[in-house]
Scaffold this motif. Sequence first.
Motif, PDB file in Angstrom:
ATOM      1  N   ALA A 443       0.725  -1.163   0.016  1.00  0.00           N
ATOM      2  CA  ALA A 443       0.011   0.116   0.026  1.00  0.00           C
ATOM      3  C   ALA A 443       0.948   1.365   0.000  1.00  0.00           C
ATOM      4  O   ALA A 443       0.686   2.315  -0.670  1.00  0.00           O
ATOM      5  N   VAL A 444       1.880   1.222   0.747  1.00  0.00           N
ATOM      6  CA  VAL A 444       2.788   2.374   0.942  1.00  0.00           C
ATOM      7  C   VAL A 444       3.584   2.773  -0.408  1.00  0.00           C
ATOM      8  O   VAL A 444       3.637   3.803  -0.781  1.00  0.00           O
ATOM      9  N   ALA A 445       4.076   1.527  -0.957  1.00  0.00           N
ATOM     10  CA  ALA A 445       4.640   1.684  -2.326  1.00  0.00           C
ATOM     11  C   ALA A 445       3.733   2.258  -3.237  1.00  0.00           C
ATOM     12  O   ALA A 445       4.144   3.187  -4.020  1.00  0.00           O
ATOM     13  N   VAL A 446       2.499   1.792  -3.376  1.00  0.00           N
ATOM     14  CA  VAL A 446       1.637   2.144  -4.558  1.00  0.00           C
ATOM     15  C   VAL A 446       1.217   3.710  -4.305  1.00  0.00           C
ATOM     16  O   VAL A 446       1.236   4.385  -5.216  1.00  0.00           O
ATOM     17  N   VAL A 447       1.154   3.997  -2.998  1.00  0.00           N
ATOM     18  CA  VAL A 447       0.746   5.264  -2.645  1.00  0.00           C
ATOM     19  C   VAL A 447       2.070   6.524  -3.199  1.00  0.00           C
ATOM     20  O   VAL A 447       1.682   7.304  -3.626  1.00  0.00           O
ATOM     21  N   LEU A 448       3.108   6.129  -2.747  1.00  0.00           N
ATOM     22  CA  LEU A 448       4.405   6.867  -2.903  1.00  0.00           C
ATOM     23  C   LEU A 448       4.484   6.993  -4.381  1.00  0.00           C
ATOM     24  O   LEU A 448       4.713   7.990  -4.985  1.00  0.00           O
ATOM     25  N   VAL A 449       4.344   5.829  -5.171  1.00  0.00           N
ATOM     26  CA  VAL A 449       4.688   5.806  -6.715  1.00  0.00           C
ATOM     27  C   VAL A 449       3.347   6.740  -7.314  1.00  0.00           C
ATOM     28  O   VAL A 449       3.690   7.577  -8.185  1.00  0.00           O
ATOM     29  N   ALA A 450       2.220   6.753  -6.933  1.00  0.00           N
ATOM     30  CA  ALA A 450       0.973   7.547  -7.482  1.00  0.00           C
ATOM     31  C   ALA A 450       1.379   8.782  -6.968  1.00  0.00           C
ATOM     32  O   ALA A 450       1.075   9.599  -8.083  1.00  0.00           O
ATOM     33  N   ILE A 451       1.733   9.378  -5.803  1.00  0.00           N
ATOM     34  CA  ILE A 451       1.924  10.748  -5.588  1.00  0.00           C
ATOM     35  C   ILE A 451       3.271  11.312  -6.387  1.00  0.00           C
ATOM     36  O   ILE A 451       3.339  12.231  -6.685  1.00  0.00           O
ATOM     37  N   HIS A 452       4.398  10.469  -6.309  1.00  0.00           N
ATOM     38  CA  HIS A 452       5.616  11.063  -6.827  1.00  0.00           C
ATOM     39  C   HIS A 452       6.019  10.618  -8.115  1.00  0.00           C
ATOM     40  O   HIS A 452       6.924  11.392  -8.565  1.00  0.00           O
ATOM     41  N   VAL A 453       5.300   9.976  -8.869  1.00  0.00           N
ATOM     42  CA  VAL A 453       5.759   9.377 -10.268  1.00  0.00           C
ATOM     43  C   VAL A 453       4.630   9.622 -10.959  1.00  0.00           C
ATOM     44  O   VAL A 453       4.628  10.485 -12.214  1.00  0.00           O
ATOM     45  N   VAL A 454       3.321   9.161 -10.817  1.00  0.00           N
ATOM     46  CA  VAL A 454       2.019   9.186 -11.776  1.00  0.00           C
ATOM     47  C   VAL A 454       1.526  10.514 -11.744  1.00  0.00           C
ATOM     48  O   VAL A 454       1.471  11.030 -12.963  1.00  0.00           O
ATOM     49  N   GLU A 455       1.376  11.217 -10.624  1.00  0.00           N
ATOM     50  CA  GLU A 455       0.492  12.508 -10.430  1.00  0.00           C
ATOM     51  C   GLU A 455       1.516  13.461 -11.174  1.00  0.00           C
ATOM     52  O   GLU A 455       0.823  14.071 -11.958  1.00  0.00           O
ATOM     53  N   PRO A 456       2.873  13.620 -10.986  1.00  0.00           N
ATOM     54  CA  PRO A 456       3.657  14.631 -11.765  1.00  0.00           C
ATOM     55  C   PRO A 456       3.523  14.375 -13.278  1.00  0.00           C
ATOM     56  O   PRO A 456       3.547  15.301 -13.912  1.00  0.00           O
ATOM     57  N   ALA A 457       3.595  13.066 -13.710  1.00  0.00           N
ATOM     58  CA  ALA A 457       3.482  12.850 -15.081  1.00  0.00           C
ATOM     59  C   ALA A 457       2.142  13.387 -15.747  1.00  0.00           C
ATOM     60  O   ALA A 457       2.168  13.893 -16.545  1.00  0.00           O
ATOM     61  N   LEU A 458       1.097  13.193 -14.942  1.00  0.00           N
ATOM     62  CA  LEU A 458      -0.448  13.507 -15.460  1.00  0.00           C
ATOM     63  C   LEU A 458      -0.175  15.024 -15.280  1.00  0.00           C
ATOM     64  O   LEU A 458      -0.837  15.643 -16.426  1.00  0.00           O
ATOM     65  N   GLY A 459       0.713  15.727 -14.289  1.00  0.00           N
ATOM     66  CA  GLY A 459       0.503  16.991 -14.312  1.00  0.00           C
ATOM     67  C   GLY A 459       0.998  17.570 -15.438  1.00  0.00           C
ATOM     68  O   GLY A 459       0.689  18.834 -16.147  1.00  0.00           O
ATOM     69  N   ARG A 460       2.173  17.133 -15.917  1.00  0.00           N
ATOM     70  CA  ARG A 460       3.110  17.509 -16.968  1.00  0.00           C
ATOM     71  C   ARG A 460       2.174  17.344 -18.307  1.00  0.00           C
ATOM     72  O   ARG A 460       2.444  18.238 -19.310  1.00  0.00           O
ATOM     73  N   GLU A 461       1.547  16.336 -18.332  1.00  0.00           N
ATOM     74  CA  GLU A 461       0.712  16.045 -19.655  1.00  0.00           C
ATOM     75  C   GLU A 461      -0.554  16.851 -19.844  1.00  0.00           C
ATOM     76  O   GLU A 461      -1.057  17.393 -20.790  1.00  0.00           O
ATOM     77  N   ARG A 462      -1.031  17.310 -18.612  1.00  0.00           N
ATOM     78  CA  ARG A 462      -2.421  17.937 -18.598  1.00  0.00           C
ATOM     79  C   ARG A 462      -2.379  19.475 -18.304  1.00  0.00           C
ATOM     80  O   ARG A 462      -3.435  20.135 -18.545  1.00  0.00           O
ATOM     81  N   SER A 463      -1.470  19.871 -17.454  1.00  0.00           N
ATOM     82  CA  SER A 463      -1.797  21.274 -16.733  1.00  0.00           C
ATOM     83  C   SER A 463      -1.291  22.259 -17.887  1.00  0.00           C
ATOM     84  O   SER A 463      -0.713  22.037 -18.893  1.00  0.00           O
ATOM     85  N   LEU A 464      -1.911  23.577 -17.677  1.00  0.00           N
ATOM     86  CA  LEU A 464      -1.762  24.419 -18.581  1.00  0.00           C
ATOM     87  C   LEU A 464      -1.082  25.785 -17.767  1.00  0.00           C
ATOM     88  O   LEU A 464      -0.866  26.713 -18.579  1.00  0.00           O
ATOM     89  N   ARG A 465      -0.515  25.202 -16.843  1.00  0.00           N
ATOM     90  CA  ARG A 465       0.382  26.121 -16.263  1.00  0.00           C
ATOM     91  C   ARG A 465       1.571  26.886 -16.985  1.00  0.00           C
ATOM     92  O   ARG A 465       1.785  28.045 -17.004  1.00  0.00           O
ATOM     93  N   GLU A 466       2.495  25.967 -17.698  1.00  0.00           N
ATOM     94  CA  GLU A 466       3.345  26.598 -18.481  1.00  0.00           C
ATOM     95  C   GLU A 466       2.840  27.462 -19.757  1.00  0.00           C
ATOM     96  O   GLU A 466       3.185  28.573 -20.095  1.00  0.00           O
TER      97      GLU A 466
END
Length: 584
Positions: A443-466
């Motif tokens: 559980a901890v491993a999956v949560v950490l991967v989701a928080i620090h790997v998957v979410e940043p990747a989704l943010g880079r792909e979808r965010s309009l900040r840049e």
Amino acid sequence: MTRALLAAGFAVAFGVALYVPGLGAVPFYDKGEPREVLSLVAQRETGNWILPLTGGTTVPSKPPLLRWLGGLVVAATGRLDETAARLPSALLAVAAVTATAAAAALRFGVAAGIAAAIVLGTAWGWAPAAREARVDMALAACLTVSLLALERSCRTPGPPPRGALLVMYASAATAVLAKGPVGIAIPGLVGLLYLTARRNLGRLRHMRLVAGAAIVLVLAGGWYAAAAWQGGEAFVARQLGHENVARFLGGETRTSHGKPFYYYGPAFLLGFLPWTVLLVPAAVQIVMLRARLDACGLLFPLLWLAGVVGFYSLAAGKRSVYLLPAYPAAALVVSALFDPRLNGRTALGRSSAVLRAVVWLLVAALTTAVLGVLLAGADSGLVAEWLHPKDRRGLDAVIGLAREHAAATLAALGVLVGALAVVLVGLRRASPPVVLAGAGAIAVAVVLVAIHVVEPALGRERSLREFAGRVAARVPRDAELRFVGPPNGGMRFYLGRPLAMARRPVYQADDPLRCRYLLVWKSRWRRMRPEIRARLEPVLKSRGRGPEGNDRLLLARVPSPACGPPLAAAAHCTRRRPVRAEKA
């Protein structure tokens, strides 16, 4: 009390370590967070803490608790960014995990308290919400405290303790300030269910209901009265009519998030993963203890869980995140397995055959999925019919990350399989702590991967900040900038300037005295009539694909002497093919 303090100390350290680091690493990229944060922006700009209007016109869709807490963070740090907006949710999640762990330790022992903290803190439906600037975690935390105080008020021999009653009513009032009348509806329903099950409805006479109603009216009703005074009919229609009555009852108009009655059953089982498997021995334990559930401390969390799921199942509008208040109750039920007095080992032993089969199935599924992605080129098309298009695009992003980092993916698979082997050992020995160690590692491993790997990747792909930064640099402050269609919340936040909806004459007329720019989604640009597109000059195209992950945002301008000479569209459109006026 020492047991509760030990479990609470572990829960605080565990929750802070899990939720707080990297809160600002992921930009806003969906629709929900910017919608909440824009009201915080309006609160800061106007100084109005009662009913700040987003963009000067739009009534906030939610009550003010999260906005007020965010305002305190902004006042303390001097910054309004992703970290400041998300920190209140993270701290409230830690508070809920801590309260749950302390309650489990008091009734089942220190080991059970630690187990409750790990189970609740890493449930896959709970952990992501702890790092989002949305009101659902605030509601869940307030309801957790209120319901635990309610149980103590009902179970204590003699008159209910005044302190417990005060905490119960004050927490219910803050729950109302978090998300509306549901903050008192759920404690009221669970309290009635519990007293009915105990055949003790007469205790209602001692619950100081009048004083409690006064507390709720002063703390929550005061804000509603002030907001209604400021917002008038628009506030009543928005927050009470649409967000509560229409969402719950539905009606002739289409209800957003409409789902069937049974939706929350599968949604809860998915959201409580990976701990859903422990609900099997927990159910066996409940059957074994059925004659003394209340004495063992299990009756109230069972009715708490049933009350939350049942209440929301009656609503016309449904979202999986609404189940957050049910997860603390489920964590309490599972934590009873760690009390040696309640035959947890026996319950685990009686269900171990089924659980071992599930674990072996998981090992086979994980291995097949990872090797299929890395070696056979499998993609989301295999499960497309069961996924929402947005979820499928998210899965495609995860698959892309797995292929890009194949060695790390194989190493992670090895860790997961090893942790599942520990779970198998624990099942063979009928040892809840060993099972907790293996499943907790997963559980901890999956949560950490989701928080620090998957979410940043989704943010880079979808965010309009840049893209917002490039637009701000390109569009003069005195130029008019509008959005064709409803403005995107993330774009409005990152631009830091008013962004109203464009009306048709705005992008059809040529005004030599006004420089006008428009933001339009690429899919909408394609649907425009050719004669309208011919009046516009494309300037920039976003790299981010928007909240749904399937569209790009364009910046165009209405040609006018006030804007200077025409631009070469190809030189200003980033990546891939240039955006042309006649074809995008």
